[in-house]
Design a protein around this motif. Structure first.
Motif, short mmCIF file in Angstrom:
data_model
loop_
_atom_site.label_atom_id
_atom_site.label_comp_id
_atom_site.label_asym_id
_atom_site.label_seq_id
_atom_site.Cartn_x
_atom_site.Cartn_y
_atom_site.Cartn_z
N LYS A 77 -5.28 -30.93 -17.07
CA LYS A 77 -4.78 -29.39 -16.72
C LYS A 77 -3.71 -28.89 -17.43
O LYS A 77 -2.57 -29.60 -17.70
N LEU A 78 -3.98 -27.66 -18.07
CA LEU A 78 -2.89 -27.22 -18.82
C LEU A 78 -2.35 -25.80 -18.22
O LEU A 78 -3.04 -25.11 -17.78
N ASN A 79 -0.94 -25.95 -18.17
CA ASN A 79 -0.30 -24.87 -17.67
C ASN A 79 0.57 -24.19 -18.81
O ASN A 79 1.03 -24.90 -19.82
N ALA A 80 0.61 -23.12 -18.63
CA ALA A 80 1.40 -22.20 -19.85
C ALA A 80 2.43 -21.18 -19.00
O ALA A 80 2.04 -20.94 -17.76
N PRO A 81 3.39 -20.84 -19.52
CA PRO A 81 4.26 -19.57 -18.79
C PRO A 81 3.49 -18.26 -18.71
O PRO A 81 2.40 -18.22 -19.40
N TYR A 82 3.85 -17.55 -17.62
CA TYR A 82 3.24 -16.27 -17.32
C TYR A 82 3.05 -15.46 -18.54
O TYR A 82 4.09 -15.18 -19.17
N GLY A 83 1.93 -14.99 -18.68
CA GLY A 83 1.88 -13.88 -19.79
C GLY A 83 1.09 -14.78 -21.30
O GLY A 83 1.07 -13.83 -22.23
N TYR A 84 1.09 -15.84 -21.20
CA TYR A 84 0.51 -16.69 -22.36
C TYR A 84 -0.85 -17.09 -22.21
O TYR A 84 -1.31 -17.14 -21.24
N ARG A 85 -1.53 -17.21 -23.48
CA ARG A 85 -2.72 -17.64 -23.36
C ARG A 85 -3.10 -18.97 -24.18
O ARG A 85 -2.41 -19.17 -24.75
N PHE A 86 -4.22 -19.59 -23.70
CA PHE A 86 -4.77 -20.92 -24.57
C PHE A 86 -5.75 -20.40 -25.56
O PHE A 86 -6.33 -19.68 -25.19
N LEU A 87 -5.69 -21.32 -26.63
CA LEU A 87 -6.63 -21.17 -27.61
C LEU A 87 -7.04 -22.75 -27.66
O LEU A 87 -6.50 -23.65 -28.01
N LEU A 88 -8.51 -22.70 -27.11
CA LEU A 88 -8.79 -24.08 -27.16
C LEU A 88 -10.22 -24.00 -28.32
O LEU A 88 -10.77 -23.34 -28.63
N ARG A 89 -9.87 -25.00 -29.34
CA ARG A 89 -10.81 -25.40 -30.46
C ARG A 89 -11.22 -26.82 -30.28
O ARG A 89 -10.41 -28.15 -29.81
N PHE A 90 -12.67 -27.06 -30.12
CA PHE A 90 -13.34 -28.40 -30.24
C PHE A 90 -13.64 -28.64 -31.51
O PHE A 90 -14.40 -28.05 -32.26
N PHE A 91 -12.97 -29.73 -32.02
CA PHE A 91 -13.47 -30.14 -33.52
C PHE A 91 -14.58 -30.96 -33.39
O PHE A 91 -15.09 -31.08 -34.27
N GLU A 92 -14.72 -32.00 -32.25
CA GLU A 92 -15.88 -32.88 -32.20
C GLU A 92 -16.10 -33.12 -30.95
O GLU A 92 -15.38 -33.31 -30.14
N ILE A 93 -17.62 -32.78 -30.69
CA ILE A 93 -17.94 -33.36 -29.22
C ILE A 93 -19.01 -33.81 -29.22
O ILE A 93 -20.25 -33.68 -29.99
N ASN A 94 -19.15 -35.26 -28.48
CA ASN A 94 -20.43 -35.97 -28.70
C ASN A 94 -20.63 -36.18 -27.20
O ASN A 94 -20.13 -37.15 -26.41
N LEU A 95 -21.63 -35.58 -26.47
CA LEU A 95 -21.97 -35.90 -25.32
C LEU A 95 -23.00 -36.76 -25.21
O LEU A 95 -23.94 -36.55 -25.72
N GLY A 96 -23.03 -37.83 -24.32
CA GLY A 96 -23.98 -38.90 -24.36
C GLY A 96 -25.34 -38.18 -23.74
O GLY A 96 -25.44 -37.22 -23.18
N SER A 97 -26.48 -38.92 -24.32
CA SER A 97 -27.69 -38.36 -23.73
C SER A 97 -28.51 -39.64 -23.61
O SER A 97 -28.31 -40.63 -23.94
N THR A 98 -29.62 -39.50 -22.86
CA THR A 98 -30.67 -40.26 -22.44
C THR A 98 -31.81 -40.24 -23.96
O THR A 98 -31.56 -39.69 -24.54
N ARG A 99 -32.82 -41.07 -23.87
CA ARG A 99 -33.72 -41.22 -24.72
C ARG A 99 -34.35 -39.88 -24.94
O ARG A 99 -35.04 -39.62 -25.77
N ASP A 100 -34.56 -38.93 -23.88
CA ASP A 100 -35.10 -37.93 -23.78
C ASP A 100 -34.18 -36.69 -24.35
O ASP A 100 -34.47 -35.47 -24.22
N ASN A 101 -32.87 -36.88 -24.63
CA ASN A 101 -31.93 -36.06 -25.17
C ASN A 101 -31.51 -34.96 -24.19
O ASN A 101 -31.34 -33.86 -24.42
N ILE A 102 -31.47 -35.43 -22.69
CA ILE A 102 -31.05 -34.85 -21.67
C ILE A 102 -29.67 -35.51 -21.29
O ILE A 102 -29.68 -36.46 -20.75
#
Length: 75
Positions: free
Chosen positions: A39-64
């Protein structure tokens, strides 16, 4: 080499602060049956910039992907 990163936490960011969140076991596989939530909290009036450099979500043999996910939401 895999490292034991924290599996979720509350992060209270200050202005101009940045950081990196890594899954437990990164760069290897996350241990099974882990539900990590950050959970990310920032002071009121500020925003987050999220950058995903690497994502590897597991999958089954069917790529689901049935269990792993990245969910970004606002409370």
């Amino acid at each position: 080499n895999s490292m034991n990163y924290i599996c979720g936490e509350v992060i209270n960011l200050k202005p101009e602060e940045n950081g990196i969140i890594r899954s437990p076991g990164y760069p290897g596989n996350t241990p099974p049956n882990r539900e990590c939530e950050w959970k990310l909290n920032a002071p009121y009036g500020y925003r987050f910039l999220l950058r995903f450099f690497e994502i590897n979500l597991g999958s089954t043999r069917d790529n689901i992907c049935t269990r792993d996910k990245v969910l970004v939401s606002m409370d």
